[in-house]
Design an enzyme around this catalytic site. Sequence first.
Site, PDB file in Angstrom:
ATOM      1  N   TYR A 217       0.844  -1.199   0.000  1.00  0.00           N
ATOM      2  CA  TYR A 217       0.000   0.000   0.000  1.00  0.00           C
ATOM      3  C   TYR A 217       0.884   1.255   0.000  1.00  0.00           C
ATOM      4  O   TYR A 217       0.501   2.294  -0.519  1.00  0.00           O
ATOM      5  CB  TYR A 217      -0.952  -0.027   1.199  1.00  0.00           C
ATOM      6  CG  TYR A 217      -2.207   0.803   0.992  1.00  0.00           C
ATOM      7  CD1 TYR A 217      -3.064   0.563  -0.081  1.00  0.00           C
ATOM      8  CD2 TYR A 217      -2.539   1.829   1.871  1.00  0.00           C
ATOM      9  CE1 TYR A 217      -4.207   1.318  -0.276  1.00  0.00           C
ATOM     10  CE2 TYR A 217      -3.689   2.585   1.695  1.00  0.00           C
ATOM     11  CZ  TYR A 217      -4.513   2.324   0.625  1.00  0.00           C
ATOM     12  OH  TYR A 217      -5.653   3.083   0.447  1.00  0.00           O
TER      13      TYR A 217
ATOM     14  N   LYS B 104      -3.582   8.422   2.813  1.00  0.00           N
ATOM     15  CA  LYS B 104      -4.845   8.217   3.541  1.00  0.00           C
ATOM     16  C   LYS B 104      -4.751   8.754   4.968  1.00  0.00           C
ATOM     17  O   LYS B 104      -5.741   9.248   5.513  1.00  0.00           O
ATOM     18  CB  LYS B 104      -5.230   6.731   3.556  1.00  0.00           C
ATOM     19  CG  LYS B 104      -5.621   6.164   2.195  1.00  0.00           C
ATOM     20  CD  LYS B 104      -6.758   6.913   1.533  1.00  0.00           C
ATOM     21  CE  LYS B 104      -7.330   6.171   0.344  1.00  0.00           C
ATOM     22  NZ  LYS B 104      -8.244   6.999  -0.465  1.00  0.00           N
TER      23      LYS B 104
HETATM   24  P1  NAD Z   1     -11.997   3.397  -8.856  1.00  0.00           P
HETATM   25  O1  NAD Z   1     -10.800   3.168  -9.715  1.00  0.00           O
HETATM   26  O2  NAD Z   1     -13.295   2.869  -9.326  1.00  0.00           O
HETATM   27  O3  NAD Z   1     -12.164   4.942  -8.527  1.00  0.00           O
HETATM   28  C1  NAD Z   1     -11.072   5.838  -8.415  1.00  0.00           C
HETATM   29  C2  NAD Z   1     -11.532   7.131  -9.065  1.00  0.00           C
HETATM   30  O4  NAD Z   1     -10.544   8.150  -8.876  1.00  0.00           O
HETATM   31  C3  NAD Z   1     -11.748   6.979 -10.582  1.00  0.00           C
HETATM   32  O5  NAD Z   1     -13.062   7.324 -10.921  1.00  0.00           O
HETATM   33  C4  NAD Z   1     -10.773   7.983 -11.168  1.00  0.00           C
HETATM   34  O6  NAD Z   1     -11.278   8.607 -12.349  1.00  0.00           O
HETATM   35  C5  NAD Z   1     -10.644   8.984 -10.018  1.00  0.00           C
HETATM   36  N1  NAD Z   1      -9.459   9.836 -10.165  1.00  0.00           N
HETATM   37  C6  NAD Z   1      -8.146   9.488 -10.065  1.00  0.00           C
HETATM   38  N2  NAD Z   1      -7.371  10.570 -10.354  1.00  0.00           N
HETATM   39  C7  NAD Z   1      -8.221  11.605 -10.605  1.00  0.00           C
HETATM   40  C8  NAD Z   1      -8.044  12.962 -10.979  1.00  0.00           C
HETATM   41  N3  NAD Z   1      -6.820  13.484 -11.162  1.00  0.00           N
HETATM   42  N4  NAD Z   1      -9.151  13.745 -11.161  1.00  0.00           N
HETATM   43  C9  NAD Z   1     -10.399  13.234 -10.998  1.00  0.00           C
HETATM   44  N5  NAD Z   1     -10.630  11.951 -10.665  1.00  0.00           N
HETATM   45  C10 NAD Z   1      -9.553  11.147 -10.478  1.00  0.00           C
HETATM   46  O7  NAD Z   1     -11.595   2.738  -7.451  1.00  0.00           O
HETATM   47  P2  NAD Z   1     -12.303   2.758  -6.012  1.00  0.00           P
HETATM   48  O8  NAD Z   1     -11.714   1.610  -5.290  1.00  0.00           O
HETATM   49  O9  NAD Z   1     -13.760   2.879  -6.150  1.00  0.00           O
HETATM   50  O10 NAD Z   1     -11.699   4.093  -5.360  1.00  0.00           O
HETATM   51  C11 NAD Z   1     -12.501   5.097  -4.760  1.00  0.00           C
HETATM   52  C12 NAD Z   1     -11.925   5.505  -3.416  1.00  0.00           C
HETATM   53  O11 NAD Z   1     -12.076   4.425  -2.495  1.00  0.00           O
HETATM   54  C13 NAD Z   1     -10.436   5.846  -3.428  1.00  0.00           C
HETATM   55  O12 NAD Z   1     -10.210   6.944  -2.576  1.00  0.00           O
HETATM   56  C14 NAD Z   1      -9.807   4.597  -2.849  1.00  0.00           C
HETATM   57  O13 NAD Z   1      -8.550   4.850  -2.277  1.00  0.00           O
HETATM   58  C15 NAD Z   1     -10.851   4.257  -1.809  1.00  0.00           C
HETATM   59  N6  NAD Z   1     -10.783   2.900  -1.263  1.00  0.00           N
HETATM   60  C16 NAD Z   1     -10.718   1.823  -2.090  1.00  0.00           C
HETATM   61  C17 NAD Z   1     -10.638   0.538  -1.551  1.00  0.00           C
HETATM   62  C18 NAD Z   1     -10.526  -0.661  -2.443  1.00  0.00           C
HETATM   63  O14 NAD Z   1     -10.095  -1.717  -1.972  1.00  0.00           O
HETATM   64  N7  NAD Z   1     -10.897  -0.580  -3.700  1.00  0.00           N
HETATM   65  C19 NAD Z   1     -10.652   0.351  -0.150  1.00  0.00           C
HETATM   66  C20 NAD Z   1     -10.731   1.475   0.676  1.00  0.00           C
HETATM   67  C21 NAD Z   1     -10.796   2.747   0.105  1.00  0.00           C
END
Ligand code: NAD
Length: 262
Positions: free
Chosen positions: A155, A162
Amino acid sequence: MGSMSGKRVLVMGVANAHSIAWGIAKAMADAGAELAFTYQGEQLLKRVRPLAESVGSTLLIPADVTDSDAMDAAFETLASHWDRLDCVVHAIAFTDKDEMVGRFVDTSRSNFSNSLEISCYSFIDVARRAAPLMTEGGTLLTLTFQGSARVTPHYNLMGVAKAALESAVRYLAADLGPDGIRVNAISPGPMKTLAGAAIRGARRTFRHTEENAPLRANATLDAVGGTAVYLASDAGACTSGEILHVDGGYHVMGMPHVDNLT
Ligand code: NAD
């Protein structure tokens, strides 16, 4: 009447139907909310548009969070359509995939700046822009992961990003609370999304949490969506500055489940 009837929500971070932002959007739409979406670039529009239309939304606004002019334009567009905003869902993060292998100590200066800008500063920027539109109070929601507090394999820098984001949640909650604006983060366990799949060993991490969480289950889009509805609706009226885990209880474990040790 749903618990979010009459509430207007800006959803940032839908990339496809697996996105956490989409799980939240769907749950909020089911609860009666009216939605607008931002998308990162034209490439993603073709995926986001049909999803938005399926929940009755036609307000789709381009916004790369690293581009101040695009952010100015996005909030101008939003304000020209809606005279009030009740909630923003910020589900955006980024780091260089190449730095999710190897040692954290080798983090580069450029990836540090870029990752922290996209994954943390963007939430502060969005909060500052959204707050004046929240004329009847509101809710800001972001997404974090427990790699902020505990070392999680691969990570790396995202853990530091985060941690900064979670701290920003608390500072923003203090700044905006007097205006009736609540600021919270949801911390799901690992989920099978584009961003999640980019982390090396994602499948193993997914299995490990499923086997060792007290509930023996990983988070689902529905569970994260339901939690977001709670936080953004009147049911969550007294909750602010909170990091709410939706991870089957995994974060309370100090060691793997005892069955795995025998
Ligand atoms: P995802 O890839 O579906 O979504 C990530 C989004 O970030 C995408 O829509 C992308 O377009 C956007 N993004 C990245 N750079 C950008 C920029 N410069 N401008 C505008 N948008 C931008 O993945 P996800 O897992 O749904 O991620 C959403 C959130 O959840 C993130 O903050 C991620 O860290 C968090 N999260 C994910 C997990 C997991 O295991 N997937 C667990 C905990 C938290």
